[in-house]
Scaffold this motif. Structure first.
Motif, PDB file in Angstrom:
ATOM      1  N   GLN A   1      13.074  84.174  47.834  1.00 23.30           N
ATOM      2  CA  GLN A   1      11.861  83.865  47.535  1.00 23.30           C
ATOM      3  C   GLN A   1      11.139  84.449  46.360  1.00 23.30           C
ATOM      4  OE1 GLN A   1      10.375  81.519  49.561  1.00 23.30           O
ATOM      5  NE2 GLN A   1      11.826  81.549  51.199  1.00 23.30           N
ATOM      6  N   SER A   2      10.044  83.572  45.845  1.00 23.76           N
ATOM      7  CA  SER A   2       9.459  84.164  44.700  1.00 23.76           C
ATOM      8  C   SER A   2       8.394  85.180  45.074  1.00 23.76           C
ATOM      9  CB  SER A   2       8.713  82.964  43.811  1.00 23.76           C
ATOM     10  OG  SER A   2       7.619  82.518  44.607  1.00 23.76           O
ATOM     11  N   GLU A   3       7.852  85.892  44.139  1.00 25.74           N
ATOM     12  CA  GLU A   3       6.717  86.866  44.540  1.00 25.74           C
ATOM     13  C   GLU A   3       5.641  86.156  45.261  1.00 25.74           C
ATOM     14  OE1 GLU A   3       6.673  90.106  44.565  1.00 25.74           O
ATOM     15  OE2 GLU A   3       8.840  90.171  43.957  1.00 25.74           O
ATOM     16  N   THR A   4       5.134  85.082  44.505  1.00 24.98           N
ATOM     17  CA  THR A   4       4.099  84.275  45.324  1.00 24.98           C
ATOM     18  C   THR A   4       4.507  83.768  46.757  1.00 24.98           C
ATOM     19  OG1 THR A   4       3.499  83.233  42.870  1.00 24.98           O
ATOM     20  CG2 THR A   4       2.425  82.254  44.986  1.00 24.98           C
ATOM     21  N   SER A   5       5.708  83.287  46.780  1.00 25.88           N
ATOM     22  CA  SER A   5       5.988  82.985  48.319  1.00 25.88           C
ATOM     23  C   SER A   5       6.296  83.637  49.284  1.00 25.88           C
ATOM     24  CB  SER A   5       7.415  82.174  48.070  1.00 25.88           C
ATOM     25  OG  SER A   5       7.221  80.905  47.350  1.00 25.88           O
ATOM     26  N   ARG A   6       6.760  85.181  48.571  1.00 28.92           N
ATOM     27  CA  ARG A   6       6.684  86.264  49.598  1.00 28.92           C
ATOM     28  C   ARG A   6       5.365  86.654  50.040  1.00 28.92           C
ATOM     29  NH1 ARG A   6      11.401  90.528  47.486  1.00 28.92           N
ATOM     30  NH2 ARG A   6      12.959  88.818  46.898  1.00 28.92           N
ATOM     31  N   MET A   7       4.260  86.582  49.162  1.00 32.17           N
ATOM     32  CA  MET A   7       3.059  86.844  49.778  1.00 32.17           C
ATOM     33  C   MET A   7       2.372  85.902  50.469  1.00 32.17           C
ATOM     34  SD  MET A   7       0.410  88.962  49.780  1.00 32.17           S
ATOM     35  CE  MET A   7       1.095  90.181  48.503  1.00 32.17           C
ATOM     36  N   SER A   8       2.653  84.661  50.342  1.00 34.76           N
ATOM     37  CA  SER A   8       2.351  83.573  51.408  1.00 34.76           C
ATOM     38  C   SER A   8       2.857  83.919  52.822  1.00 34.76           C
ATOM     39  CB  SER A   8       2.864  82.089  50.704  1.00 34.76           C
ATOM     40  OG  SER A   8       1.757  82.066  49.571  1.00 34.76           O
ATOM     41  N   ILE A   9       4.202  84.066  52.613  1.00 37.38           N
ATOM     42  CA  ILE A   9       5.023  84.180  54.083  1.00 37.38           C
ATOM     43  C   ILE A   9       4.341  85.525  54.854  1.00 37.38           C
ATOM     44  CG2 ILE A   9       7.076  84.671  55.144  1.00 37.38           C
ATOM     45  CD1 ILE A   9       8.358  83.093  52.768  1.00 37.38           C
ATOM     46  N   CYS A  10       4.058  86.516  54.008  1.00 40.10           N
ATOM     47  CA  CYS A  10       3.609  87.621  54.654  1.00 40.10           C
ATOM     48  C   CYS A  10       2.231  87.411  55.533  1.00 40.10           C
ATOM     49  CB  CYS A  10       3.414  88.798  53.870  1.00 40.10           C
ATOM     50  SG  CYS A  10       3.003  90.392  54.608  1.00 40.10           S
ATOM     51  N   LEU A  11       1.386  86.697  54.627  1.00 39.55           N
ATOM     52  CA  LEU A  11       0.007  86.310  55.165  1.00 39.55           C
ATOM     53  C   LEU A  11       0.054  85.297  56.197  1.00 39.55           C
ATOM     54  CD1 LEU A  11      -1.950  85.999  51.801  1.00 39.55           C
ATOM     55  CD2 LEU A  11      -2.216  87.812  53.416  1.00 39.55           C
ATOM     56  N   ARG A  12       1.120  84.460  56.301  1.00 31.80           N
ATOM     57  CA  ARG A  12       1.241  83.391  57.339  1.00 31.80           C
ATOM     58  C   ARG A  12       1.598  84.222  58.582  1.00 31.80           C
ATOM     59  NH1 ARG A  12      -0.021  79.622  60.484  1.00 31.80           N
ATOM     60  NH2 ARG A  12       1.562  78.136  60.938  1.00 31.80           N
ATOM     61  N   VAL A  13       2.644  85.094  58.402  1.00 33.60           N
ATOM     62  CA  VAL A  13       3.079  85.875  59.435  1.00 33.60           C
ATOM     63  C   VAL A  13       1.849  86.540  60.227  1.00 33.60           C
ATOM     64  CG1 VAL A  13       4.438  87.928  60.320  1.00 33.60           C
ATOM     65  CG2 VAL A  13       5.641  86.140  58.817  1.00 33.60           C
ATOM     66  N   MET A  14       1.048  87.268  59.349  1.00 32.21           N
ATOM     67  CA  MET A  14      -0.152  88.018  60.062  1.00 32.21           C
ATOM     68  C   MET A  14      -1.033  86.942  60.446  1.00 32.21           C
ATOM     69  SD  MET A  14       0.103  91.042  59.494  1.00 32.21           S
ATOM     70  CE  MET A  14       1.075  92.416  58.182  1.00 32.21           C
ATOM     71  N   ASP A  15      -1.373  85.889  60.220  1.00 32.05           N
ATOM     72  CA  ASP A  15      -2.160  84.796  60.693  1.00 32.05           C
ATOM     73  C   ASP A  15      -1.650  84.393  61.995  1.00 32.05           C
ATOM     74  OD1 ASP A  15      -4.546  83.084  60.456  1.00 32.05           O
ATOM     75  OD2 ASP A  15      -2.987  81.702  60.697  1.00 32.05           O
ATOM     76  N   LEU A  16      -0.426  84.349  62.075  1.00 30.26           N
ATOM     77  CA  LEU A  16       0.196  83.818  63.481  1.00 30.26           C
ATOM     78  C   LEU A  16       0.155  84.788  64.346  1.00 30.26           C
ATOM     79  CD1 LEU A  16       3.336  82.048  62.276  1.00 30.26           C
ATOM     80  CD2 LEU A  16       1.604  80.800  63.401  1.00 30.26           C
TER      81      LEU A  16
ATOM     82  N   GLU B   1      11.016  86.768  72.984  1.00 25.23           N
ATOM     83  CA  GLU B   1      10.070  85.407  72.765  1.00 25.23           C
ATOM     84  C   GLU B   1       9.408  85.414  71.753  1.00 25.23           C
ATOM     85  OE1 GLU B   1       8.260  85.894  76.659  1.00 25.23           O
ATOM     86  OE2 GLU B   1      10.191  85.807  77.848  1.00 25.23           O
ATOM     87  N   VAL B   2       8.577  86.599  71.301  1.00 18.73           N
ATOM     88  CA  VAL B   2       7.722  86.445  70.102  1.00 18.73           C
ATOM     89  C   VAL B   2       8.639  86.102  68.721  1.00 18.73           C
ATOM     90  CG1 VAL B   2       6.243  87.825  68.581  1.00 18.73           C
ATOM     91  CG2 VAL B   2       6.063  88.177  71.118  1.00 18.73           C
ATOM     92  N   VAL B   3       9.621  86.603  68.634  1.00 22.12           N
ATOM     93  CA  VAL B   3      10.516  86.321  67.590  1.00 22.12           C
ATOM     94  C   VAL B   3      10.788  84.679  67.762  1.00 22.12           C
ATOM     95  CG1 VAL B   3      12.813  86.576  66.456  1.00 22.12           C
ATOM     96  CG2 VAL B   3      11.518  88.543  67.246  1.00 22.12           C
ATOM     97  N   VAL B   4      11.233  84.258  68.748  1.00 25.16           N
ATOM     98  CA  VAL B   4      11.556  82.744  68.788  1.00 25.16           C
ATOM     99  C   VAL B   4      10.159  82.051  68.522  1.00 25.16           C
ATOM    100  CG1 VAL B   4      11.864  80.938  70.402  1.00 25.16           C
ATOM    101  CG2 VAL B   4      13.396  83.011  70.550  1.00 25.16           C
ATOM    102  N   PHE B   5       9.154  82.386  68.931  1.00 25.73           N
ATOM    103  CA  PHE B   5       7.875  81.827  68.544  1.00 25.73           C
ATOM    104  C   PHE B   5       7.698  81.766  66.796  1.00 25.73           C
ATOM    105  CE2 PHE B   5       3.513  82.171  67.110  1.00 25.73           C
ATOM    106  CZ  PHE B   5       2.745  81.144  67.650  1.00 25.73           C
ATOM    107  N   LEU B   6       7.769  82.853  66.635  1.00 28.47           N
ATOM    108  CA  LEU B   6       7.646  83.115  64.696  1.00 28.47           C
ATOM    109  C   LEU B   6       8.666  81.848  64.276  1.00 28.47           C
ATOM    110  CD1 LEU B   6       6.769  86.912  64.566  1.00 28.47           C
ATOM    111  CD2 LEU B   6       5.221  85.063  64.249  1.00 28.47           C
ATOM    112  N   LYS B   7       9.967  81.942  64.564  1.00 29.69           N
ATOM    113  CA  LYS B   7      10.856  81.314  63.944  1.00 29.69           C
ATOM    114  C   LYS B   7      10.595  79.782  64.173  1.00 29.69           C
ATOM    115  CE  LYS B   7      14.914  84.271  64.002  1.00 29.69           C
ATOM    116  NZ  LYS B   7      16.398  84.522  64.568  1.00 29.69           N
ATOM    117  N   ASN B   8      10.088  79.500  65.320  1.00 24.63           N
ATOM    118  CA  ASN B   8       9.568  77.857  65.326  1.00 24.63           C
ATOM    119  C   ASN B   8       8.663  77.595  64.160  1.00 24.63           C
ATOM    120  OD1 ASN B   8      11.654  77.402  67.528  1.00 24.63           O
ATOM    121  ND2 ASN B   8      10.191  77.862  69.281  1.00 24.63           N
ATOM    122  N   ARG B   9       7.795  78.456  64.256  1.00 23.84           N
ATOM    123  CA  ARG B   9       6.473  78.134  63.524  1.00 23.84           C
ATOM    124  C   ARG B   9       6.754  78.297  62.055  1.00 23.84           C
ATOM    125  NH1 ARG B   9       1.722  77.749  66.034  1.00 23.84           N
ATOM    126  NH2 ARG B   9       1.078  76.462  64.343  1.00 23.84           N
TER     127      ARG B   9
END
Length: 433
Positions: free
Chosen positions: A312-327, A418-426
């Motif tokens: 992942q690019s640096e920009t994508s990495r930040m976006s993914i991290c923020l998305r995980v936090m939001d979830l 169960e939380v990991v499965v939830f995150l992987k699905n989203r």
């Protein structure tokens, strides 16, 4: 399975005592012993309260030069597990550099035996104030101190159940290096009776006084009161400790300590087939700076689950991290606290991840029907406590990016999966295939 091998490494009872030798100098033990000459083995009747008292008295006399008088209608302490607690306190003091000069301990609810002050004073030269609210136990404790010539080291006072720490500190007029407590396990006499009914009659034979076994709200309420009082006393007691009889008590107490922003540490006390749990906290010291080993740490492998997002690019990495936090924060309504670079502690008070799919379908149905969608929280599972706590860790190098969820605490380890499965699905669209 015997847990003796998980005793404190300095506990002299990791290897069981030689009952033949012990009975030679303590003849009253013989009536509770059975010798199998053919197999050359000795068994001891640990289920008889009088036998337990005889053994406790014999071990204290042989190994510590202590003579005690123990009434059968009060708790008969087992020496190996009490020694585990004392040795752990030694470790705590050593880790914080508190072993120089006079060491003063406060024992809340010393019991008729007054065993912790007696062991601490005789073994380490510590000074103690020992409190006891039960009149009969108080008198026995005083007598046990006097018969061992330790009145200059140990002061036994009447305890105040409504203010176990504050009253002792105020009446003594001094500061303490540490405090100890071994509170009653049960919330009520009916709970005690119910638990005893699960055991064979011979294991429920000891007629322990209600004051030793029962307290309003049980050990959680008792230690919870100590935690609240510690906030008022602050460093008048440098390290607060307690031994707990139920593992389930740890979660609400750790939750309370987290909410008060107090540093704490835990351990296990093992003897025979019995386990107890130690909890220590401080208002002035960071106990996390000097973590002590857990006896059972090797029994369970760490539980963690990686989620790999690939290159992942640096920009994508930040976006993914923020998305995980939001979830975690917005959708699952979890508490997220930064613990360092690339590391967060996450805690859930409800199993919200189980209700997300149902809630989305209900919301879609309401939107179709023109109804207003009403936010709904998941049903709390553990009142006053977290059902799940875990670390969220960033795992990254020049080629790949991912996160890892590592179990910390909770009701069931399966919840983390169960939380990991939830995150992987989203996050399916960005997870590496």
């Amino acid at each position: 399975m015997s847990l003796n091998r998980f005793m404190h490494p300095r506990n002299i009872y990791k290897s069981p005592p030689d009952f033949r030798k012990l009975s030679a100098t303590n003849p009253d033990l013989a009536e509770y012993m059975s010798i199998d000459a053919e197999r050359n083995t000795v068994s001891y009747n640990f289920d008889n309260p009088a036998a337990l008292r005889a053994l406790t008295c014999a071990l204290l006399r042989q190994d510590f030069g202590l003579s005690v008088d123990l009434p059968l209608n009060h708790l008969i302490p087992t020496v190996p597990n009490r020694l585990n607690y004392v040795l752990w306190v030694e470790d705590l003091l050593e880790s914080q550099g508190l072993t120089t000069g006079e060491v003063w301990g406060l024992d809340v609810g010393a019991g008729a035996s007054c065993i912790y002050p007696l062991l601490g004073a005789r073994k380490n030269g510590w000074h103690f104030v020992a409190t006891e609210s039960n009149d009969e136990a108080y008198q026995f404790a005083k007598n046990n101190v006097e018969r061992n010539g330790l009145t200059e080291k140990i002061l036994v006072t009447k305890g105040d159940e409504q203010s176990p720490l504050m009253s002792a500190v105020e009446s003594s007029g001094r500061h303490f290096t540490f405090c100890m407590s071994n509170p009653p396990f049960f919330e009520s006499q009916s709970e005690r009776t119910e638990k005893a009914s699960y055991k064979p009659p011979k294991l429920s034979a000891n007629p322990v006084a209600e004051s030793d076994a029962v307290a309003e709200g049980g050990e959680v309420a008792f230690v919870g009161k100590m935690i609240e009082e510690s906030l008022l006393l602050e460093n008048k007691i440098k390290i607060y400790t307690s031994m707990l009889g139920k593992k389930s008590s740890l979660t609400p107490l750790k939750t309370l300590l987290h909410s008060k922003h107090l540093a704490f540490t835990t351990t296990e006390f093992c003897q025979g087939r019995t386990m107890r749990w130690g909890l220590a906290w401080s208002t002035s010291l960071n106990l996390d700076d000097h973590p002590l080993p857990h006896p059972l740490k090797t029994l369970k492998k760490p539980v963690s689950y990686p989620i790999d997002f690939g290159a992942q690019s640096e920009t994508s990495r930040m976006s993914i991290c923020l998305r995980v936090m939001d979830l975690l924060q917005s959708e699952l309504q979890m508490y997220v606290v930064a613990e360092g670079a690339g590391k967060w502690r996450v805690a859930a008070t409800e199993m919200t991840w189980r209700s997300q799919r149902r809630k989305r379908r209900e919301k879609e149905r309401m939107e179709v029907d023109g109804e207003e969608s009403v936010p709904e929280n998941g049903k709390p599972v553990a009142a006053g406590g977290y059902v799940l706590q875990f670390f969220l860790l960033v795992r990254a190098d020049a080629f790949r990016y991912g996160v890892e969820l590592e179990w910390v605490d909770g009701e069931k380890r399966e919840y983390l999966h169960e939380v990991v499965v939830f995150l992987k699905n989203r996050l399916a669209e960005v997870i590496a295939k």
